[in-house]
Design a protein around this motif. Structure first.
Motif, short mmCIF file in Angstrom:
data_model
loop_
_atom_site.label_atom_id
_atom_site.label_comp_id
_atom_site.label_asym_id
_atom_site.label_seq_id
_atom_site.Cartn_x
_atom_site.Cartn_y
_atom_site.Cartn_z
N ASP A 130 84.24 9.12 4.30
CA ASP A 130 83.94 8.20 5.27
C ASP A 130 82.76 8.86 6.04
O ASP A 130 82.49 9.78 6.17
N GLU A 131 82.04 7.88 6.95
CA GLU A 131 80.90 8.40 7.85
C GLU A 131 81.24 8.14 9.20
O GLU A 131 81.96 6.96 9.49
N ILE A 132 81.20 9.23 10.04
CA ILE A 132 81.57 9.12 11.44
C ILE A 132 80.26 8.35 12.17
O ILE A 132 79.24 9.09 11.92
N LEU A 133 80.56 7.36 12.84
CA LEU A 133 79.04 6.71 13.24
C LEU A 133 78.68 7.08 14.48
O LEU A 133 77.54 7.04 14.91
N ASP A 134 79.65 7.43 15.39
CA ASP A 134 79.34 7.88 16.88
C ASP A 134 79.03 9.21 16.88
O ASP A 134 79.95 10.30 16.72
N THR A 135 77.58 9.65 16.82
CA THR A 135 77.03 11.06 16.62
C THR A 135 76.21 11.18 18.13
O THR A 135 75.74 10.34 18.50
N GLN A 136 76.17 12.29 18.66
CA GLN A 136 75.33 12.80 19.50
C GLN A 136 74.58 14.24 19.15
O GLN A 136 75.21 15.16 18.56
N GLY A 137 73.39 14.19 18.73
CA GLY A 137 72.60 15.42 18.49
C GLY A 137 72.73 16.37 19.44
O GLY A 137 73.15 16.50 20.53
N ALA A 138 71.71 17.69 19.32
CA ALA A 138 71.73 18.72 20.19
C ALA A 138 70.65 18.27 21.25
O ALA A 138 69.77 17.51 20.98
N VAL A 139 70.96 18.99 22.21
CA VAL A 139 70.38 18.79 23.47
C VAL A 139 69.45 20.31 23.69
O VAL A 139 69.94 21.09 23.56
N SER A 140 68.09 19.89 23.77
CA SER A 140 67.20 20.94 23.86
C SER A 140 67.26 21.40 25.19
O SER A 140 66.84 20.75 26.45
N LEU A 141 67.87 22.62 25.49
CA LEU A 141 67.58 23.11 26.90
C LEU A 141 66.27 23.46 27.27
O LEU A 141 66.37 23.35 28.66
N LEU A 142 65.36 23.80 26.75
CA LEU A 142 64.07 23.66 27.27
C LEU A 142 63.67 22.52 27.81
O LEU A 142 62.96 22.38 28.73
N SER A 143 63.93 21.36 26.68
CA SER A 143 63.25 20.01 27.65
C SER A 143 64.06 19.59 28.72
O SER A 143 63.54 19.12 29.35
N LEU A 144 65.32 19.89 28.80
CA LEU A 144 65.93 19.48 30.17
C LEU A 144 65.49 20.37 31.33
O LEU A 144 65.40 19.88 32.17
N LEU A 145 65.23 21.61 30.91
CA LEU A 145 64.57 22.50 32.05
C LEU A 145 63.50 21.99 32.70
O LEU A 145 62.98 21.83 33.81
N LEU A 146 62.50 21.56 31.36
CA LEU A 146 61.01 21.24 31.99
C LEU A 146 61.02 19.72 32.67
O LEU A 146 60.46 19.39 33.53
N LYS A 147 62.09 19.12 32.20
CA LYS A 147 62.31 17.78 32.87
C LYS A 147 63.02 17.85 34.32
O LYS A 147 62.34 17.42 35.34
N TYR A 148 63.77 18.75 34.48
CA TYR A 148 64.31 19.14 35.91
C TYR A 148 63.23 20.00 36.76
O TYR A 148 62.98 19.36 37.82
N VAL A 149 62.54 20.61 36.19
CA VAL A 149 61.26 21.19 36.71
C VAL A 149 60.34 20.16 37.33
O VAL A 149 59.67 20.07 38.49
N GLY A 150 59.86 19.51 36.12
CA GLY A 150 58.69 18.56 36.52
C GLY A 150 59.18 17.37 37.46
O GLY A 150 58.58 16.75 38.32
N GLY A 151 60.60 16.95 37.18
CA GLY A 151 60.86 15.95 38.10
C GLY A 151 61.17 16.18 39.70
O GLY A 151 61.03 15.44 40.41
#
Length: 150
Positions: free
Chosen positions: A124-145
Motif C-alpha cells: 500500500d501507499e502512504i499518501l500523507d507525507t511530509q518531506g525534509a525541512v532544510s534548516l538552512l532555509s529556515l534560518l535564512l527565512k528567520y534572519v531575512g524576515g
C-alpha cells in the motif's frame, strides 16, 4: 606437536573477541534475522538526509528501514519503499514524516499513527507525507524576515 596452555587460552580469547566484534557489526548494520517484513510505499517532496538503510521509527522505536529510493520523472518527487517488520500494524490514515535527530544529528523516517481501525496491507501507499525541512532555509527565512521593522 605440543601446545602450551597459554597459547590455547590466547587463541581462544582472540577467537571470542572476533566473534563478539562480528556480532556487534551485524547488529550495528541493522540486520534483522527475526522474521519477515512487508513493504509500504510513499512519495516525498524532499528526502534530504535519507538514504537506503535509514531507520523507520514509530514512537521512537525502530520498526523498519528504507529499502528503495527512486526519482519519479513525472512528478519530480522521491518515490520511497520502506519495509516494516511483520506484526507491526499501521493504521491506514497514518502519516510518514522525514524527521531529524537534532541540529547535528541525522534524519530518519517517523511514522505518525492515525486512529483508523483499518491497517495498511503489503504494498500500500502512504499518501500523507511530509518531506525534509532544510534548516538552512529556515534560518535564512528567520534572519531575512526578522530584519524588517516596518
Amino acid at each position: 606437536m605440543s601446545h602450551s596452555t597459554t597459547e590455547v587460552l590466547v587463541g581462544g580469547g582472540v577467537l571470542a573477541a572476533a566473534l563478539a566484534f562480528g556480532l556487534y557489526a551485524v547488529q550495528s548494520a541493522g540486520f534483522d534475522f527475526s522474521g519477515g517484513e512487508y513493504p509500504l510505499r510513499a512519495s516525498f517532496r524532499s528526502l534530504e538526509g535519507v538514504s537506503v538503510g535509514t531507520d523507520v521509527r514509530l514512537a521512537g522505536v525502530k520498526v523498519g528501514t528504507v529499502t528503495d529510493i527512486d526519482l519519479n520523472r513525472e512528478t519530480f518527487r522521491a518515490d520511497t519503499v520502506v519495509s516494516i517488520r511483520d506484526g507491526i500494524e499501521i493504521p491506514d490514515d497514518s502519516a510518514i514524516i522525514v524527521a531529524s535527530e537534532g541540529l547535528l544529528g541525522g534524519n530518519f523516517i517517523e511514522i505518525s499513527p492515525g486512529g483508523s481501525p483499518f491497517n495498511f496491507e503489503s504494498g500500500d501507499e502512504i499518501l500523507d507525507t511530509q518531506g525534509a525541512v532544510s534548516l538552512l532555509s529556515l534560518l535564512l527565512k528567520y534572519v531575512g524576515g526578522g530584519s524588517s521593522s516596518e
